[in-house]
Design a protein around this motif. Structure first.
Motif, PDB file in Angstrom:
ATOM      1  N   SER A  54      -0.457 -36.177 -39.199  1.00 28.94           N
ATOM      2  CA  SER A  54       0.131 -35.483 -40.349  1.00 28.94           C
ATOM      3  C   SER A  54       1.024 -36.401 -41.164  1.00 28.94           C
ATOM      4  O   SER A  54       1.445 -37.456 -40.685  1.00 28.94           O
ATOM      5  N   THR A  56       4.795 -36.488 -43.025  1.00 28.55           N
ATOM      6  CA  THR A  56       6.089 -35.794 -43.030  1.00 28.55           C
ATOM      7  C   THR A  56       7.133 -36.592 -43.785  1.00 28.55           C
ATOM      8  O   THR A  56       7.036 -37.825 -43.866  1.00 28.55           O
ATOM      9  N   ILE A  82       0.225 -33.763 -52.590  1.00 31.70           N
ATOM     10  CA  ILE A  82      -0.053 -32.312 -52.650  1.00 31.70           C
ATOM     11  C   ILE A  82      -0.609 -31.960 -54.035  1.00 31.70           C
ATOM     12  O   ILE A  82      -1.627 -31.284 -54.163  1.00 31.70           O
ATOM     13  N   PHE A  87      -4.164 -32.532 -49.592  1.00 30.42           N
ATOM     14  CA  PHE A  87      -3.805 -31.858 -48.340  1.00 30.42           C
ATOM     15  C   PHE A  87      -4.593 -30.563 -48.116  1.00 30.42           C
ATOM     16  O   PHE A  87      -4.837 -29.813 -49.056  1.00 30.42           O
ATOM     17  N   ASN A  90       0.076 -27.566 -46.244  1.00 26.17           N
ATOM     18  CA  ASN A  90       1.394 -28.206 -46.161  1.00 26.17           C
ATOM     19  C   ASN A  90       2.459 -27.131 -46.029  1.00 26.17           C
ATOM     20  O   ASN A  90       2.221 -25.969 -46.388  1.00 26.17           O
ATOM     21  N   TYR A  98       5.896 -31.197 -44.310  1.00 26.42           N
ATOM     22  CA  TYR A  98       4.842 -31.608 -43.375  1.00 26.42           C
ATOM     23  C   TYR A  98       3.504 -31.238 -43.989  1.00 26.42           C
ATOM     24  O   TYR A  98       3.405 -30.238 -44.699  1.00 26.42           O
ATOM     25  N   GLY A  99       2.463 -31.983 -43.682  1.00 33.63           N
ATOM     26  CA  GLY A  99       1.156 -31.591 -44.188  1.00 33.63           C
ATOM     27  C   GLY A  99       0.005 -32.316 -43.516  1.00 33.63           C
ATOM     28  O   GLY A  99       0.151 -33.433 -43.017  1.00 33.63           O
TER      29      GLY A  99
END
Ligand code: ATP
Ligand SMILES: Nc1nc2c(ncn2[C@@H]2O[C@H](COP(=O)(O)O)[C@@H](O)[C@H]2O)c(=O)[nH]1
Length: 215
Positions: A54, A56, A82, A87, A90, A98-99
């Motif tokens: 991920s 972050t 994003i 993503f 997220n 976080y994603g």
């Protein structure tokens, strides 16, 4: 007619094989033991599972590796990703972003491995809106008091972060009782017993992945 049905069954079986093994979502409160259990799986089944790394915005903990545990990025970089549609899902957890990037999942699936996502409850709800079709597993602590002790002993959180995580944990424990949300809910009291239950839940996928490697 029978022939048509057989062809359809054959085609859907072939599509399932071509799609590769089903991913696995591990969720549950911070400190419940998700990373501990997934590291056991990655070690015992080398080449069978792959971790979805991920992104972050939180600071790395001592011993965490950029690109292995997480992609540690700035808020600006994360927001740009994003906005660019990079993503699958997220969330903001305990004040940090976080994603799961599409690239992280594709990197594992390209190796025909079972992709494991370690994500929070918001991530679970968002993944449910996608066509990823994972097996959903919730790892739960025996109690909030035991969770607090484990998180304090881990020595990774400030008091503020710990309190935020405990509040999120209380909500997670309640939501995880929702019927049908998870395929399996595992109480991580004794670590070995929890690991046995996890392996049992994933038995079929592990066997499929192992046999596709040898065939
Ligand atoms: N069954 C267990 N008994 C005692 N301690 C445990 C058990 N399982 C995990 N722990 C310990 O509890 C702490 C939290 O575990 P872990 O870091 O795996 O949780 P996590 O769910 O991945 O947390 P986060 O979501 O914050 O990353 C760790 O120090 C780990 O060693
Ligand atoms: N929705 C998402 N949640 C994620 C992702 N990666 C991790 N997490 C969850 O965040 C909390 C806190 O993690 P920590 O490493 O700071 O302790 C934990 O519940 C993880 O499961 C993600 O990509 N998406």
């Amino acid at each position: 007619m029978i022939c048509g049905r057989r062809v359809r069954r054959f085609l859907s079986a072939a599509a399932a094989v071509m799609a590769g093994p089903r991913p696995v979502v591990l969720s549950g409160p911070s400190g419940a033991g998700k990373s501990t259990l997934l590291k056991m799986l990655l070690k015992d089944y080398e080449g069978v599972f792959g971790f979805s790394v991920s992104h972050t915005t939180r600071q790395p903990r001592p011993g965490e590796c950029n690109g292995k545990d997480y992609h540690f990025v700035s808020r600006e970089e994360m927001q740009r990703g994003i906005d660019n549609g990079e993503f699958i899902e997220n969330a903001v957890f305990s004040g940090n972003m976080y994603g799961t990037s599409k690239a992280a999942v594709q990197a594992v699936q390209a190796k025909n491995q079972i992709c494991i996502l370690d994500i929070d409850m918001q991530g679970v709800k968002n993944i449910k809106k996608t066509d990823l079709n994972p097996i959903y597993i919730s790892i739960q602590p025996p109690s909030v008091d035991i969770l607090e002790r484990r998180l304090r002993d881990r020595k990774t959180e400030s008091e503020e972060s710990l309190q935020k995580r405990l509040q999120a944990a209380r909500e997670d424990i309640e939501i995880s009782k929702e019927p049908g949300l998870f395929d399996s809910v595992i109480i991580n009291d004794d670590l070995e017993a929890a690991y046995d239950q996890l392996k049992d839940t994933l038995k079929e996928e592990i066997e499929k992945a192992q046999s596709s490697k040898t065939s």
